[in-house]
Design a protein around this motif. Structure first.
Motif, PDB file in Angstrom:
ATOM      1  N   TYR A   6       0.830  -1.201   0.000  1.00 24.89           N
ATOM      2  CA  TYR A   6       0.000   0.000   0.000  1.00 24.89           C
ATOM      3  C   TYR A   6       0.865   1.253   0.000  1.00 24.89           C
ATOM      4  CZ  TYR A   6      -3.806  -3.146   1.047  1.00 24.89           C
ATOM      5  OH  TYR A   6      -4.730  -4.160   0.972  1.00 24.89           O
ATOM      6  N   ASN A   7       0.329   2.335  -0.563  1.00 25.06           N
ATOM      7  CA  ASN A   7       1.040   3.607  -0.503  1.00 25.06           C
ATOM      8  C   ASN A   7       0.791   4.261   0.856  1.00 25.06           C
ATOM      9  OD1 ASN A   7      -1.520   4.778  -0.690  1.00 25.06           O
ATOM     10  ND2 ASN A   7      -1.232   5.539  -2.770  1.00 25.06           N
ATOM     11  N   GLU A   8       1.379   5.413   1.059  1.00 30.30           N
ATOM     12  CA  GLU A   8       1.289   6.089   2.353  1.00 30.30           C
ATOM     13  C   GLU A   8      -0.141   6.474   2.716  1.00 30.30           C
ATOM     14  OE1 GLU A   8       3.321   6.651  -0.115  1.00 30.30           O
ATOM     15  OE2 GLU A   8       5.316   7.254   0.571  1.00 30.30           O
ATOM     16  N   ALA A   9      -1.007   6.644   1.721  1.00 33.73           N
ATOM     17  CA  ALA A   9      -2.407   7.008   1.955  1.00 33.73           C
ATOM     18  C   ALA A   9      -3.275   5.777   2.252  1.00 33.73           C
ATOM     19  CB  ALA A   9      -2.970   7.756   0.751  1.00 33.73           C
ATOM     20  N   GLY A  10      -2.663   4.581   2.210  1.00 35.24           N
ATOM     21  CA  GLY A  10      -3.414   3.362   2.484  1.00 35.24           C
ATOM     22  C   GLY A  10      -4.122   2.788   1.270  1.00 35.24           C
ATOM     23  N   GLN A  11      -3.713   3.190   0.063  1.00 40.18           N
ATOM     24  CA  GLN A  11      -4.311   2.684  -1.168  1.00 40.18           C
ATOM     25  C   GLN A  11      -3.470   1.527  -1.707  1.00 40.18           C
ATOM     26  OE1 GLN A  11      -3.857   6.603  -2.966  1.00 40.18           O
ATOM     27  NE2 GLN A  11      -6.064   6.582  -3.421  1.00 40.18           N
ATOM     28  N   LEU A  12      -4.139   0.497  -2.202  1.00 39.23           N
ATOM     29  CA  LEU A  12      -3.430  -0.642  -2.778  1.00 39.23           C
ATOM     30  C   LEU A  12      -2.620  -0.181  -3.986  1.00 39.23           C
ATOM     31  CD1 LEU A  12      -2.890  -3.694  -2.870  1.00 39.23           C
ATOM     32  CD2 LEU A  12      -4.965  -3.917  -4.266  1.00 39.23           C
ATOM     33  N   ALA A  13      -1.304  -0.429  -3.947  1.00 40.98           N
ATOM     34  CA  ALA A  13      -0.419   0.020  -5.021  1.00 40.98           C
ATOM     35  C   ALA A  13       0.116  -1.138  -5.857  1.00 40.98           C
ATOM     36  CB  ALA A  13       0.748   0.814  -4.436  1.00 40.98           C
ATOM     37  N   GLN A  14       0.421  -2.272  -5.213  1.00 42.33           N
ATOM     38  CA  GLN A  14       0.933  -3.447  -5.910  1.00 42.33           C
ATOM     39  C   GLN A  14       0.470  -4.696  -5.176  1.00 42.33           C
ATOM     40  OE1 GLN A  14       5.199  -3.329  -6.189  1.00 42.33           O
ATOM     41  NE2 GLN A  14       5.192  -1.761  -7.765  1.00 42.33           N
ATOM     42  N   ALA A  15       0.403  -5.804  -5.905  1.00 44.81           N
ATOM     43  CA  ALA A  15       0.087  -7.088  -5.289  1.00 44.81           C
ATOM     44  C   ALA A  15       0.881  -8.175  -5.997  1.00 44.81           C
ATOM     45  CB  ALA A  15      -1.407  -7.379  -5.370  1.00 44.81           C
ATOM     46  N   TYR A  16       1.271  -9.174  -5.234  1.00 42.87           N
ATOM     47  CA  TYR A  16       2.005 -10.320  -5.763  1.00 42.87           C
ATOM     48  C   TYR A  16       1.309 -11.595  -5.323  1.00 42.87           C
ATOM     49  CZ  TYR A  16       5.817  -7.253  -7.089  1.00 42.87           C
ATOM     50  OH  TYR A  16       6.558  -6.276  -7.680  1.00 42.87           O
ATOM     51  N   LYS A  17       1.208 -12.546  -6.251  1.00 41.79           N
ATOM     52  CA  LYS A  17       0.658 -13.862  -5.949  1.00 41.79           C
ATOM     53  C   LYS A  17       1.836 -14.823  -5.814  1.00 41.79           C
ATOM     54  CE  LYS A  17      -3.381 -12.946  -8.820  1.00 41.79           C
ATOM     55  NZ  LYS A  17      -4.081 -13.301 -10.064  1.00 41.79           N
ATOM     56  N   VAL A  18       1.860 -15.562  -4.708  1.00 42.49           N
ATOM     57  CA  VAL A  18       2.914 -16.540  -4.462  1.00 42.49           C
ATOM     58  C   VAL A  18       2.241 -17.911  -4.490  1.00 42.49           C
ATOM     59  CG1 VAL A  18       4.829 -17.206  -2.976  1.00 42.49           C
ATOM     60  CG2 VAL A  18       4.050 -14.820  -2.981  1.00 42.49           C
ATOM     61  N   PHE A  19       2.761 -18.811  -5.334  1.00 37.80           N
ATOM     62  CA  PHE A  19       2.059 -20.042  -5.653  1.00 37.80           C
ATOM     63  C   PHE A  19       2.576 -21.272  -4.915  1.00 37.80           C
ATOM     64  CE2 PHE A  19       1.856 -17.301  -9.433  1.00 37.80           C
ATOM     65  CZ  PHE A  19       0.488 -17.118  -9.488  1.00 37.80           C
ATOM     66  N   ARG A  20       1.620 -22.148  -4.550  1.00 35.41           N
ATOM     67  CA  ARG A  20       1.878 -23.480  -3.989  1.00 35.41           C
ATOM     68  C   ARG A  20       2.833 -23.439  -2.787  1.00 35.41           C
ATOM     69  NH1 ARG A  20       0.223 -27.819  -6.390  1.00 35.41           N
ATOM     70  NH2 ARG A  20       2.133 -29.018  -6.130  1.00 35.41           N
ATOM     71  N   CYS A  21       2.532 -22.556  -1.847  1.00 35.91           N
ATOM     72  CA  CYS A  21       3.347 -22.412  -0.639  1.00 35.91           C
ATOM     73  C   CYS A  21       3.043 -23.527   0.349  1.00 35.91           C
ATOM     74  CB  CYS A  21       3.040 -21.080   0.048  1.00 35.91           C
ATOM     75  SG  CYS A  21       3.339 -19.636  -0.969  1.00 35.91           S
ATOM     76  N   TRP A  22       4.055 -23.899   1.119  1.00 35.09           N
ATOM     77  CA  TRP A  22       3.873 -24.817   2.242  1.00 35.09           C
ATOM     78  C   TRP A  22       4.894 -24.473   3.312  1.00 35.09           C
ATOM     79  CZ3 TRP A  22       7.851 -28.316   3.375  1.00 35.09           C
ATOM     80  CH2 TRP A  22       8.785 -28.524   2.368  1.00 35.09           C
ATOM     81  N   VAL A  23       4.550 -24.788   4.556  1.00 32.07           N
ATOM     82  CA  VAL A  23       5.372 -24.391   5.702  1.00 32.07           C
ATOM     83  C   VAL A  23       6.514 -25.385   5.896  1.00 32.07           C
ATOM     84  CG1 VAL A  23       5.383 -23.912   8.176  1.00 32.07           C
ATOM     85  CG2 VAL A  23       3.359 -23.345   6.801  1.00 32.07           C
ATOM     86  N   SER A  24       7.761 -24.904   5.722  1.00 33.03           N
ATOM     87  CA  SER A  24       8.925 -25.762   5.947  1.00 33.03           C
ATOM     88  C   SER A  24       9.534 -25.529   7.329  1.00 33.03           C
ATOM     89  CB  SER A  24       9.986 -25.548   4.872  1.00 33.03           C
ATOM     90  OG  SER A  24      10.503 -24.230   4.930  1.00 33.03           O
ATOM     91  N   GLU A  25       9.273 -24.378   7.932  1.00 28.31           N
ATOM     92  CA  GLU A  25       9.733 -24.092   9.287  1.00 28.31           C
ATOM     93  C   GLU A  25       8.638 -23.329  10.017  1.00 28.31           C
ATOM     94  OE1 GLU A  25      13.492 -22.067   9.680  1.00 28.31           O
ATOM     95  OE2 GLU A  25      14.412 -23.287   8.104  1.00 28.31           O
ATOM     96  N   PHE A  26       8.471 -23.643  11.286  1.00 28.98           N
ATOM     97  CA  PHE A  26       7.497 -22.955  12.129  1.00 28.98           C
ATOM     98  C   PHE A  26       8.136 -22.696  13.484  1.00 28.98           C
ATOM     99  CE2 PHE A  26       3.766 -23.618  15.156  1.00 28.98           C
ATOM    100  CZ  PHE A  26       3.375 -22.294  15.118  1.00 28.98           C
ATOM    101  N   GLU A  27       8.221 -21.448  13.857  1.00 29.95           N
ATOM    102  CA  GLU A  27       8.702 -21.074  15.183  1.00 29.95           C
ATOM    103  C   GLU A  27       7.509 -20.535  15.950  1.00 29.95           C
ATOM    104  OE1 GLU A  27      11.695 -17.909  17.315  1.00 29.95           O
ATOM    105  OE2 GLU A  27      12.271 -18.697  15.360  1.00 29.95           O
TER     106      GLU A  27
END
Length: 173
Positions: free
Chosen positions: A111-132
């Motif tokens: 988001y930009n400083e005014a709180g407006q959505l500026a960019q978005a990224y899709k990250v595919f087929r994620c899975w948790v390899s470490e959990f703290e």
């Protein structure tokens, strides 16, 4: 691909402190840090027998680095639920892993400083390899307890449907 128009009045880059993460269609509570989206493509060197003694280079395999999400410890159990899909202690022989749904696509929004959505990224087929679940505890410290998950993934892409926002201007009285 979408047409881009550039905001000719914006010269400042976006800041790194306004963002949200979404999975399963919901925003995840309290994310305070997301590591960078990074990919690396191997270089394949080759040459033909008749070439001079110099190598040519071409792209090889591409690897996507894991993304780590951090947040303060709360009663929200979303990190733990997802981590337990990869391996769940005490679930019984043959049922330690949820093969059906241990992977998720996530969305990282900037988001930009005014709180407006500026960019978005899709990250595919994620899975948790470490959990703290709980960090090192120290009675002499004065800090927030942070939990993390490390997400292996199979790639990411920018969501080009997110257009550059028209930034607000305040009218002076």
């Amino acid at each position: 691909m979408a047409e881009f128009t550039v905001n000719a009045t914006r010269f400042d880059p976006y800041k790194n402190f306004k963002f949200r993460v979404k999975w399963d269609g919901k925003y995840v509570a309290g994310i305070s840090k997301v590591t960078s989206l990074k990919r690396t493509t191997e270089v394949v060197k080759h040459r033909h027998g008749g070439d001079p003694s110099t190598s040519r280079k071409s792209p090889g395999r591409t690897e996507f680095e894991a993304v780590t999400l951090s947040r303060g410890v709360t009663h929200d159990v979303e990190f733990e639920r997802w981590a337990n899909k990869v391996w769940n202690y005490g679930s019984g022989l043959g049922a330690e892993t949820s093969l059906k749904d241990f992977r998720k696509d996530i969305i990282i929004e900037v988001y930009n400083e005014a709180g407006q959505l500026a960019q978005a990224y899709k990250v595919f087929r994620c899975w948790v390899s470490e959990f703290e679940s709980l960090p090192e505890l120290d009675a002499n410290a004065n800090a927030v307890a942070i939990q993390t998950i490390k997400l292996e993934n199979e790639g990411w892409e920018r969501d080009y449907s997110v257009a550059e926002p028209t930034e607000p201007s305040f009218v002076e009285p």
